[in-house]
Design an enzyme around this catalytic site. Structure first.
Site, PDB file in Angstrom:
ATOM      1  N   CYS A   3     -66.060  19.509 -50.917  1.00  0.00           N
ATOM      2  CA  CYS A   3     -66.595  19.141 -49.602  1.00  0.00           C
ATOM      3  C   CYS A   3     -65.442  19.009 -48.615  1.00  0.00           C
ATOM      4  CB  CYS A   3     -67.382  17.831 -49.679  1.00  0.00           C
ATOM      5  SG  CYS A   3     -66.358  16.383 -49.991  1.00  0.00           S
ATOM      6  N   CYS A   6     -62.476  16.794 -49.375  1.00  0.00           N
ATOM      7  CA  CYS A   6     -61.425  17.337 -50.246  1.00  0.00           C
ATOM      8  C   CYS A   6     -60.263  17.848 -49.396  1.00  0.00           C
ATOM      9  CB  CYS A   6     -61.969  18.478 -51.103  1.00  0.00           C
ATOM     10  SG  CYS A   6     -63.237  18.008 -52.277  1.00  0.00           S
ATOM     11  N   ASP A 447     -54.734  46.402 -17.859  1.00  0.00           N
ATOM     12  CA  ASP A 447     -53.618  47.267 -17.481  1.00  0.00           C
ATOM     13  C   ASP A 447     -54.219  48.637 -17.164  1.00  0.00           C
ATOM     14  OD1 ASP A 447     -50.956  48.447 -17.399  1.00  0.00           O
ATOM     15  OD2 ASP A 447     -51.474  49.301 -19.355  1.00  0.00           O
ATOM     16  N   ASP A 639     -51.517  47.637 -23.450  1.00  0.00           N
ATOM     17  CA  ASP A 639     -51.050  48.426 -24.598  1.00  0.00           C
ATOM     18  C   ASP A 639     -49.545  48.639 -24.637  1.00  0.00           C
ATOM     19  OD1 ASP A 639     -50.918  50.177 -22.390  1.00  0.00           O
ATOM     20  OD2 ASP A 639     -51.114  51.919 -23.717  1.00  0.00           O
ATOM     21  N   ASP A 643     -46.612  44.989 -21.020  1.00  0.00           N
ATOM     22  CA  ASP A 643     -47.776  44.099 -20.982  1.00  0.00           C
ATOM     23  C   ASP A 643     -47.592  42.853 -21.855  1.00  0.00           C
ATOM     24  OD1 ASP A 643     -49.244  45.874 -19.347  1.00  0.00           O
ATOM     25  OD2 ASP A 643     -49.801  47.065 -21.100  1.00  0.00           O
TER      26      ASP A 643
END
Length: 751
Positions: A3, A6, A447, A639, A643
């Site tokens: 549970c 734990c 971008d 990409d 960036d």
């Protein structure tokens, strides 16, 4: 782990070890992420800290290093977890065997209990044909077997609580059922004690059997459901090829894929899986990359192209040089990213974790308070015998119904399923925090180059100036000359020849005129491709240039015969992706270093709301910060290397996998194949996942808020209702299974 408590116990134990800086324990994945100072504490020391509480640790790397790819089908991490799947299979089989024994027994006893209650309540229902004396003896024997065999984990929880003052769900169930069992055993075996203290002449062996039976069933169903939440990892692992055909010493040799080394020449035949990442050195083919990129159409590959391990070679024989193997392959990186994300915690989980940490001690306190209240106060109103009986029922009921499992499972199960679902769509989420933040995004910043656009020039317009020539002739003239050129724009003109299905013409006397253009003899004509003259006032030329396009002039035998315009064009899906974002109420912005005219034109074509152009790379992060200061939750989609700062600054960075490694490392989400529709799907996925988390948490909280007072007997003074622990056990099992079941609904979500 049994549970959420734990996880709290393990976390506290490990944090006490010198040298450990931070610990994150995930109940659903049964993994611990441990940050430590150098040198690292040995695993033995960590194990020593948790073993006494009933847990053990094993290094993920140690298991992975001895598990070859060929064995992945049988030995895969459970739910992205860190231990051998075969252990989970054995544990699940053991749970199933116990469930198959105890549940039919519990169901039978439950029916007898209901019959007995009905017989006492309705005159039309006959009494049980079994004398209570015999029933008590039989129940004692069965309850003893159930308590000390099936209930071993619960007894162990009680012992740990007594020795180390740590408690989890097993402790609650153990204290409750053991109390009911011991009381019933004393009443049955020692009638003198019962008479001396005027104890109720009731036994609760049936309660012990039924509660442990239902809780065991619930644990088994929960464990089986948790296994299903991690199916995405198993599917990814099973994509891997098990063998590879390599060329060594001039001979073809089939070897296990984990024996391939970088630089090996690998032969891949039609219909076979490509075993490792590599570069084609011989042959051409089309490759089904759908399992990696989500793209349904096969991709054509020729010499020099890169291929990805686990994709399928559809047509020709190819040879490739292995460039990445083992954990360096794209598939392995995807698996690692999914595992990391599934094991991470969303900020929304912090509240549930804090509550789970103090939950068990509080519940124990409430259960004892209920017992004492019944005995002390109840005795004045309903008599000591009935008060003790109801007090014991409330004590056991509170302990059984107050299961923190549902609370602990609410967030991680939804995150696991959500991240796995994303991976199937080519959406890789780095961590749960990114997934949660993505659901709150109200502004998406794109971008331009390589993100909204294809990132490479293509022919957009051909304006014929001389009616003696057709468009096809112009394209053949220009393409035949440009085929010999190395200029970046030449590839676009050459590509147009191929797109139109035309043949190149023979060329002679090719010359590159530096800074001007190129020329050659084509079909007995002198053809020149060059920049327009600065004083050229042609209206068509000026219109094309005003749209931000690069224009070249095609000259044949000294006469201008055509203009060819080139530009970086929109990706096919850009318009629909932007429209879908706007439909969701999300503002779209394009952030570009390009000039304002070009940026405005691209944004207009895509339907983007706002343009911020002529921004230097080091200024992009500042623009994102300005948006955030204005109160926007921003996702940045990019990409390139330029960036990366903006991707880090944004609330969520989304990188195109077609871009640079630096951009991908900087982002919280990576979109495979560079498809902008995946950005929309990622946002929809995050919203659906966090919506599921909130539903889970709501029901887990409500369940406990309502269940505990009812079990304690709060409704008895008003309506005479007392909750039998049997129904508490049923409710407890249902709560955990319902939370996991609700999370699994995400698998059916269409993005």
């Amino acid at each position: 782990m049994h549970c959420a408590s734990c996880a709290a116990i393990i976390t506290k134990s490990l944090q006490k070890i010198e040298g450990i800086a931070e610990v994150q324990v995930n109940y659903a994945t049964e993994t611990a992420s441990i940050s430590y100072e150098q040198p690292s504490p040995p695993v033995e020391a960590m194990n020593e800290a948790v073993t006494k509480y009933g847990y053990s640790l094993s290094r993920r790397e140690a298991i992975q290093s001895v598990t070859s790819t060929a064995e992945h089908g049988e030995h895969v991490p459970s739910v992205g977890g860190g231990h051998d799947h075969s252990l989970n299979v054995a544990e699940l089989a053991g749970q199933r065997a116990k469930t198959e024994f105890v549940f039919p027994l519990a169901l039978t006893v439950f029916i007898i209990m209901m019959w007995d209650i009905a017989a006492k309540s309705f005159a039309t229902v006959p009494n049980l044909p079994l004398p209570m004396e015999i029933f008590n003896v039989v129940s004692l024997v069965l309850a003893t077997i159930v308590m000390f065999w099936i209930g071993q984990p619960f007894i162990a929880g009680v012992i740990r609580f007594i020795r180390y003052r740590v408690a989890n769900m097993d402790t609650l169930v153990g204290i409750g059922t053991l109390s009911a069992y011991l009381y019933s055993a004393i009443v049955t075996l020692l009638p003198v004690v019962r008479e001396r203290f005027q104890l109720p002449d009731y036994t609760y062996f049936d309660v012990v059997i039924v509660v442990i039976g239902f809780v065991t069933l619930g644990k088994y169903l929960e464990a089986r459901s948790k296994e299903k939440t991690g199916e995405a990892i198993k599917k990814l692992l099973n994509l891997q090829a098990k063998t590879a055909l390599v060329l060594r010493d001039g001979k073809e040799k089939e070897i296990p894929v984990n024996e391939v080394v970088v630089g090996d020449t690998v032969i891949v035949k039609p219909g076979s899986k490509i075993p490792v990442d590599g570069k084609i050195i011989e042959g051409k083919t089309s490759v089904d990359e759908s399992m990696i990129t989500g793209e349904s159409m096969p991709t054509d590959k020729i010499v020099g192209d890169m291929v990805i391990g686990a994709t399928i070679n559809k047509q020709g024989n190819i040879q490739l040089t292995a460039t990445k193997i083992g954990t360096d392959t794209m598939l392995s990186q995807i698996i690692h990213m999914v595992e990391e994300a599934q094991g991470s915690k969303a900020p929304i989980q912090a509240t549930a974790d804090r509550i789970s940490g103090i939950f068990v001690p509080v519940v124990l306190g409430i259960a004892l308070a209920a017992l004492l209240a019944w005995i002390v106060i109840g005795s004045f109103f309903i008599g000591q015998t009935l008060a003790i009986s109801y007090g014991l029922l409330s004590f056991v009921g509170v302990l059984v119904i107050a299961c923190p499992c549902a609370l602990g499972l609410a967030t991680p199960t939804a995150i696991i399923v959500g991240v796995g679902k994303g991976a199937q769509y080519g959406i890789l989420v780095k961590d749960a925090e990114s997934l949660e933040l993505l659901s709150q995004v109200d502004t998406v910043v794109f971008d331009k180059t390589g993100t909204i656009t294809k990132g490479e020039p293509s022919v957009t317009d051909i304006v014929v100036l001389d009616s003696h020539y057709t468009e096809q002739q112009i394209v053949v003239f220009a393409g035949s000359v440009e085929k010999k050129s190395e200029h970046p724009l030449s590839a676009a003109i050459v590509a147009r020849v191929k797109e139109m299905g035309l043949d190149f013409a023979p060329t002679e006397n090719f010359q590159a005129l530096e800074g001007v253009g190129v020329q050659a003899h084509v079909l007995d004509a002198q053809v020149s491709i060059h920049k327009p003259e600065k004083n050229n006032q042609d209206s068509g030329l000026r219109t094309l240039q005003s749209e931000g396009k690069t224009v070249v002039v095609v000259e044949v035998d000294g006469k201008d015969v055509a203009f060819i315009a080139l530009a970086d064009t929109l990706k096919e899906e850009a318009v629909t992706a932007v429209a879908l974002l706007r439909k969701k109420g999300i503002r779209t912005i394009m952030l570009s270093g390009d000039n304002q005219i070009v940026a405005n034109q691209i944004a207009k074509e895509a339907g983007i709301d706002t343009v911020i152009a002529e921004v230097l790379p080091n200024e992009k992060a500042g623009k994102i910060r300005e948006l955030q200061v204005s109160g926007n939750v921003v996702a940045m989609v990019g990409d390139g290397i330029n960036d990366a700062p903006a991707l880090v600054q944004a609330n969520v960075g989304i990188a195109m996998a077609t871009g640079t490694d630096i951009a991908i490392e900087s982002a919280g989400v990576t979109v495979l194949h560079g498809d902008l529709h995946r950005v929309v799907q990622a946002i929809e996925l995050s919203r659906a996942t966090i919506r599921t988390v909130k539903q889970n948490l709501f029901w887990a909280f409500v369940y406990n808020v309502i269940g505990i007072p009812v079990a304690a007997g709060l409704l008895y003074p008003l309506w005479g209702i007392i909750l039998n622990p049997v129904f508490a056990g049923l409710a407890m099992a249902f709560s955990s299974v319902s939370v996991v079941g609700n999370s699994l609904r995400l698998k059916t979500k269409k993005l």
